[in-house]
Write a protein that holds these residues in place. Structure first.
Motif, mmCIF file in Angstrom:
data_model
loop_
_atom_site.group_PDB
_atom_site.id
_atom_site.type_symbol
_atom_site.label_atom_id
_atom_site.label_comp_id
_atom_site.label_asym_id
_atom_site.label_seq_id
_atom_site.Cartn_x
_atom_site.Cartn_y
_atom_site.Cartn_z
ATOM 1 N N LEU A 11 1.399 -1.505 0.335
ATOM 2 C CA LEU A 11 -0.057 -0.380 0.372
ATOM 3 C C LEU A 11 0.425 1.512 -0.301
ATOM 4 N N VAL A 12 0.884 2.168 -0.813
ATOM 5 C CA VAL A 12 0.895 3.271 -1.008
ATOM 6 C C VAL A 12 0.058 4.368 0.347
ATOM 7 N N ALA A 13 0.466 5.369 0.770
ATOM 8 C CA ALA A 13 -0.111 6.286 1.051
ATOM 9 C C ALA A 13 0.327 7.702 1.013
ATOM 10 N N VAL A 14 0.294 8.843 1.489
ATOM 11 C CA VAL A 14 0.742 9.910 1.089
ATOM 12 C C VAL A 14 0.136 11.293 2.711
ATOM 13 N N ASP A 15 0.904 11.295 3.357
ATOM 14 C CA ASP A 15 0.874 12.226 4.868
ATOM 15 C C ASP A 15 1.339 13.215 4.656
ATOM 16 N N SER A 16 0.772 14.237 5.284
ATOM 17 C CA SER A 16 1.286 15.525 5.246
ATOM 18 C C SER A 16 1.327 16.756 6.355
ATOM 19 N N ILE A 17 3.048 16.780 6.599
ATOM 20 C CA ILE A 17 2.436 17.721 7.284
ATOM 21 C C ILE A 17 2.561 19.800 7.037
ATOM 22 N N ILE A 18 1.790 19.960 7.382
ATOM 23 C CA ILE A 18 1.033 20.831 7.566
ATOM 24 C C ILE A 18 1.086 22.122 8.723
ATOM 25 N N PHE A 19 2.454 22.772 8.505
ATOM 26 C CA PHE A 19 3.200 24.285 9.729
ATOM 27 C C PHE A 19 2.226 24.782 9.440
ATOM 28 N N GLY A 20 2.063 25.818 10.046
ATOM 29 C CA GLY A 20 1.061 27.789 10.596
ATOM 30 C C GLY A 20 1.492 28.427 11.074
ATOM 31 N N PHE A 21 2.250 29.949 10.848
ATOM 32 C CA PHE A 21 2.249 30.150 10.583
ATOM 33 C C PHE A 21 1.017 31.895 11.763
ATOM 34 N N ASN A 22 1.017 31.909 12.610
ATOM 35 C CA ASN A 22 0.056 33.564 12.836
ATOM 36 C C ASN A 22 0.517 33.965 13.077
ATOM 37 N N GLU A 23 0.634 35.689 12.385
ATOM 38 C CA GLU A 23 1.428 36.900 12.922
ATOM 39 C C GLU A 23 1.576 36.793 14.415
ATOM 40 N N ASN A 24 0.097 37.054 14.605
ATOM 41 C CA ASN A 24 -0.431 37.612 16.110
ATOM 42 C C ASN A 24 -0.183 36.953 17.212
ATOM 43 N N GLU A 25 0.487 35.439 16.964
ATOM 44 C CA GLU A 25 0.630 34.421 18.204
ATOM 45 C C GLU A 25 2.061 34.384 17.873
ATOM 46 N N HIS A 26 2.038 34.580 16.879
ATOM 47 C CA HIS A 26 4.004 33.971 17.335
ATOM 48 C C HIS A 26 4.602 32.981 17.426
ATOM 49 N N ASP A 27 3.784 32.024 16.782
ATOM 50 C CA ASP A 27 4.316 30.285 17.413
ATOM 51 C C ASP A 27 4.206 29.761 16.122
ATOM 52 N N LEU A 28 4.612 29.049 15.539
ATOM 53 C CA LEU A 28 4.706 28.096 14.390
ATOM 54 C C LEU A 28 3.776 27.134 14.913
ATOM 55 N N LYS A 29 2.478 26.460 14.370
ATOM 56 C CA LYS A 29 1.760 25.489 14.556
ATOM 57 C C LYS A 29 2.496 24.600 13.270
ATOM 58 N N LEU A 30 0.671 23.354 14.040
ATOM 59 C CA LEU A 30 1.452 21.803 13.384
ATOM 60 C C LEU A 30 0.035 21.780 13.164
ATOM 61 N N LEU A 31 -0.718 20.977 12.183
ATOM 62 C CA LEU A 31 -2.904 20.859 11.926
ATOM 63 C C LEU A 31 -2.528 19.210 12.014
ATOM 64 N N LEU A 32 -3.143 19.183 12.900
ATOM 65 C CA LEU A 32 -3.400 17.372 12.953
ATOM 66 C C LEU A 32 -4.910 17.083 13.415
ATOM 67 N N LEU A 33 -5.267 15.854 13.027
ATOM 68 C CA LEU A 33 -6.103 15.402 13.565
ATOM 69 C C LEU A 33 -6.572 13.721 14.615
ATOM 70 N N LYS A 34 -7.203 14.050 15.089
ATOM 71 C CA LYS A 34 -6.973 12.667 16.681
ATOM 72 C C LYS A 34 -7.774 12.033 15.004
#
Length: 178
Positions: A11-34
């Protein structure tokens, strides 16, 4: 004629690491699912899914991100292929990882939440399923290399920005105060 019928099917899968930046929060975030299915139901995961027989890898990555988060037209770059024999408790799966860096406030956060996805600060990153923490580490390493060698991140700031604004972005990427 089936030339490869004597070979095992994987089986072949794809996984996406989506980093997000919000200028007002000054923090790098990662989009995750449960995860809402087995294996690892209820645990944190990257956006991922299987490649269909009638689509290429890039299209699969875009489709899966849209299905799981509602995000559309997210630029993603292929990062690395993960193929450890025991990487997924569900079976023998090879995963092609993608990564991106987006401006969080330019995407519909309500739509993301409706799909069950969450932005999680990298400083509070939970343990992820399978080898997803390793994927995040590789993607963050690649992002930092790009930040040193290319003008990445400028699209995450206003057209006119200050030195402190660019400093906050790079501090978020490196997770280190300058």
């Amino acid at each position: 004629m089936n030339y490869y019928s004597n070979h095992p099917k994987l089986l072949v899968a794809v996984d996406s690491i989506i980093f997000g930046f919000n200028e007002n929060e000054h923090d790098l975030k990662l989009l995750l699912l449960k995860r809402n299915f087995q294996p690892e139901e209820g645990n944190w995961s990257l956006m991922g899914g299987f490649v269909s027989t009638d689509e290429n890898l890039d299209d699969a990555a875009k489709r899966i991100v849209k299905q799981l988060t509602g995000l559309n037209d997210v630029y993603m770059e292929q990062l690395y292929t993960f193929g450890d024999i025991n990487r997924d408790s569900g079976g023998r799966i090879i995963s092609v990882a993608y990564f991106s860096l987006i401006k969080i406030n330019e995407h519909d956060s309500k739509l993301v939440k409706e799909h069950g996805a969450s932005w999680v600060s990298l400083s509070q990153l939970p343990t992820l399923v399978f080898d997803h923490n390793e994927m995040v580490k590789k993607a963050l390493r690649k992002l930092r290399i790009r930040a040193r060698t290319q003008p990445i991140g400028f699209e995450l700031l206003p057209e006119k920005f200050t030195i402190p604004q660019i400093q906050r972005l790079y501090e978020a990427i490196y997770q280190f105060p300058f």
